[in-house]
Scaffold this active site. Sequence first.
Site, PDB file in Angstrom:
ATOM      1  N   TYR A  94      13.723  63.089  15.512  1.00  0.00           N
ATOM      2  CA  TYR A  94      14.762  64.104  15.383  1.00  0.00           C
ATOM      3  C   TYR A  94      16.019  63.473  14.746  1.00  0.00           C
ATOM      4  O   TYR A  94      16.807  64.150  14.111  1.00  0.00           O
ATOM      5  CB  TYR A  94      15.183  64.634  16.768  1.00  0.00           C
ATOM      6  N   GLY A  95      16.168  62.175  14.979  1.00  0.00           N
ATOM      7  CA  GLY A  95      17.449  61.512  14.679  1.00  0.00           C
ATOM      8  C   GLY A  95      17.842  61.491  13.221  1.00  0.00           C
ATOM      9  O   GLY A  95      19.018  61.323  12.903  1.00  0.00           O
TER      10      GLY A  95
ATOM     11  N   CYS B 291      20.456  56.763  22.923  1.00  0.00           N
ATOM     12  CA  CYS B 291      19.195  57.390  22.512  1.00  0.00           C
ATOM     13  C   CYS B 291      18.213  57.055  23.623  1.00  0.00           C
ATOM     14  O   CYS B 291      18.163  55.902  24.085  1.00  0.00           O
ATOM     15  CB  CYS B 291      18.717  56.791  21.190  1.00  0.00           C
ATOM     16  N   THR B 292      17.457  58.039  24.065  1.00  0.00           N
ATOM     17  CA  THR B 292      16.614  57.814  25.243  1.00  0.00           C
ATOM     18  C   THR B 292      15.434  56.880  24.954  1.00  0.00           C
ATOM     19  O   THR B 292      14.750  56.454  25.876  1.00  0.00           O
ATOM     20  CB  THR B 292      16.107  59.156  25.819  1.00  0.00           C
ATOM     21  N   HIS B 293      15.208  56.557  23.697  1.00  0.00           N
ATOM     22  CA  HIS B 293      14.183  55.556  23.381  1.00  0.00           C
ATOM     23  C   HIS B 293      14.690  54.125  23.636  1.00  0.00           C
ATOM     24  O   HIS B 293      13.890  53.214  23.828  1.00  0.00           O
ATOM     25  CB  HIS B 293      13.777  55.639  21.903  1.00  0.00           C
TER      26      HIS B 293
ATOM     27  N   ASP C 114      11.813  65.766  24.946  1.00  0.00           N
ATOM     28  CA  ASP C 114      12.350  64.814  23.965  1.00  0.00           C
ATOM     29  C   ASP C 114      11.471  64.925  22.722  1.00  0.00           C
ATOM     30  O   ASP C 114      10.416  65.572  22.755  1.00  0.00           O
ATOM     31  CB  ASP C 114      12.293  63.383  24.539  1.00  0.00           C
ATOM     32  N   SER C 115      11.883  64.234  21.666  1.00  0.00           N
ATOM     33  CA  SER C 115      11.061  64.217  20.456  1.00  0.00           C
ATOM     34  C   SER C 115       9.773  63.414  20.680  1.00  0.00           C
ATOM     35  O   SER C 115       8.814  63.585  19.933  1.00  0.00           O
ATOM     36  CB  SER C 115      11.854  63.598  19.311  1.00  0.00           C
TER      37      SER C 115
ATOM     38  N   GLU D 286       8.465  53.663  19.889  1.00  0.00           N
ATOM     39  CA  GLU D 286       7.260  54.511  19.804  1.00  0.00           C
ATOM     40  C   GLU D 286       6.017  53.658  19.550  1.00  0.00           C
ATOM     41  O   GLU D 286       4.914  54.012  19.942  1.00  0.00           O
ATOM     42  CB  GLU D 286       7.414  55.557  18.691  1.00  0.00           C
TER      43      GLU D 286
ATOM     44  N   CYS E 221      17.038  63.977  25.355  1.00  0.00           N
ATOM     45  CA  CYS E 221      17.168  63.490  23.982  1.00  0.00           C
ATOM     46  C   CYS E 221      18.644  63.623  23.618  1.00  0.00           C
ATOM     47  O   CYS E 221      19.204  64.722  23.710  1.00  0.00           O
ATOM     48  CB  CYS E 221      16.311  64.355  23.060  1.00  0.00           C
ATOM     49  N   ASN E 222      19.255  62.507  23.240  1.00  0.00           N
ATOM     50  CA  ASN E 222      20.681  62.560  22.900  1.00  0.00           C
ATOM     51  C   ASN E 222      20.921  63.375  21.642  1.00  0.00           C
ATOM     52  O   ASN E 222      21.904  64.105  21.532  1.00  0.00           O
ATOM     53  CB  ASN E 222      21.216  61.144  22.692  1.00  0.00           C
ATOM     54  N   THR E 223      20.019  63.224  20.661  1.00  0.00           N
ATOM     55  CA  THR E 223      20.207  63.916  19.382  1.00  0.00           C
ATOM     56  C   THR E 223      20.213  65.421  19.610  1.00  0.00           C
ATOM     57  O   THR E 223      21.074  66.142  19.098  1.00  0.00           O
ATOM     58  CB  THR E 223      19.069  63.521  18.404  1.00  0.00           C
TER      59      THR E 223
HETATM   60  N1  DGL Z   1      15.085  59.994  21.902  1.00  0.00           N
HETATM   61  C1  DGL Z   1      15.903  60.745  21.037  1.00  0.00           C
HETATM   62  C2  DGL Z   1      17.381  60.587  21.353  1.00  0.00           C
HETATM   63  O1  DGL Z   1      17.724  60.352  22.495  1.00  0.00           O
HETATM   64  C3  DGL Z   1      15.653  60.811  19.583  1.00  0.00           C
HETATM   65  C4  DGL Z   1      14.768  59.882  18.877  1.00  0.00           C
HETATM   66  C5  DGL Z   1      14.394  60.515  17.548  1.00  0.00           C
HETATM   67  O2  DGL Z   1      13.560  61.406  17.589  1.00  0.00           O
HETATM   68  O3  DGL Z   1      14.985  60.156  16.514  1.00  0.00           O
HETATM   69  O4  DGL Z   1      18.229  60.721  20.503  1.00  0.00           O
END
Ligand code: DGL
Length: 269
Positions: free
Chosen positions: A44-45, A188-190, A12-13, A155, A75-77
């Site tokens: 990443y988003g 988003c996994t966060h 993931d990011s 984060e 990571c979804n993105t």
């Molecule tokens: N956790 C990531 C996701 O699932 C991206 C978060 C990010 O880096 O913007 O999209």
Amino acid sequence: MRGREWPIGVFDSGVGGLTVLRALRDRLPEESFLYLGDTARLPYGSKSPETVARYAEQASRILVERGIKALVIACNTASAVALERLRERFGPLPVIGVVEPGAAAACEAAPRGRILVIATEGTVRGGAYERAIRALRPEAAVISAPCPLFVALAEEGWVDGPIAAAVARRYLDPFLIKEEIECVVLGCTHFPALRGVLAEVVGPGVALVDSAESAARVVAAQLAEVGLRAPAGQEGGLRFLATDAPQRFQRVGALFLGEAIGGVELVDL
Ligand code: DGL
């Protein structure tokens, strides 16, 4: 030749993908995992699809070079823009993304198909969730909303309290008031780290779903299919890599993983 005792690579990011790793650990306790958080380049988003795809390939490559038997894009993105590219580059290695499993979980939780997807700007812009949900349920009414500040809050470890609640209300209230939402997808996994606050804001009548558990089911099934499940009785293990600030990753990551993180190796991609 990949072996059954090899680890599963996960990236993931940042620390968000640890919510997926946690579900993987619960479902596959005998497996070993090698996790990379690309903390130097988070988020990443907000980046272009080309940049995210390039980062995703570099992150995957380092895991593949270390020797993994499957790759999970936690990571979804990155899943939304790079799944096919990573399958092309690294196949026949099984490569599993989190968008399709998340879409499947959403369809199960929304009997009338009224679904709100919250995600990063990149995931929303590309429309990957709408496509994945409509592939399963063509009549679904899907709305998507970018909630980028949730990544920063997660984060930072500010996952509850008045600041997180105020941000959640600001993002979600307009949809909850106007639409008859049955289910909110944490795309988003966060975001699962903020589940408590989000549950309060959406109220008891709205289900919150994320892709972690359904992704873990898919990983288990794919490994079984290719005969690469860890030998019974193997003791699972965890190793961590980060591209920046390993101590911070260790501290905040433990909250996401639900267990202490022993050590984190700093790597350059
Ligand atoms: N956790 C990531 C996701 O699932 C991206 C978060 C990010 O880096 O913007 O999209």
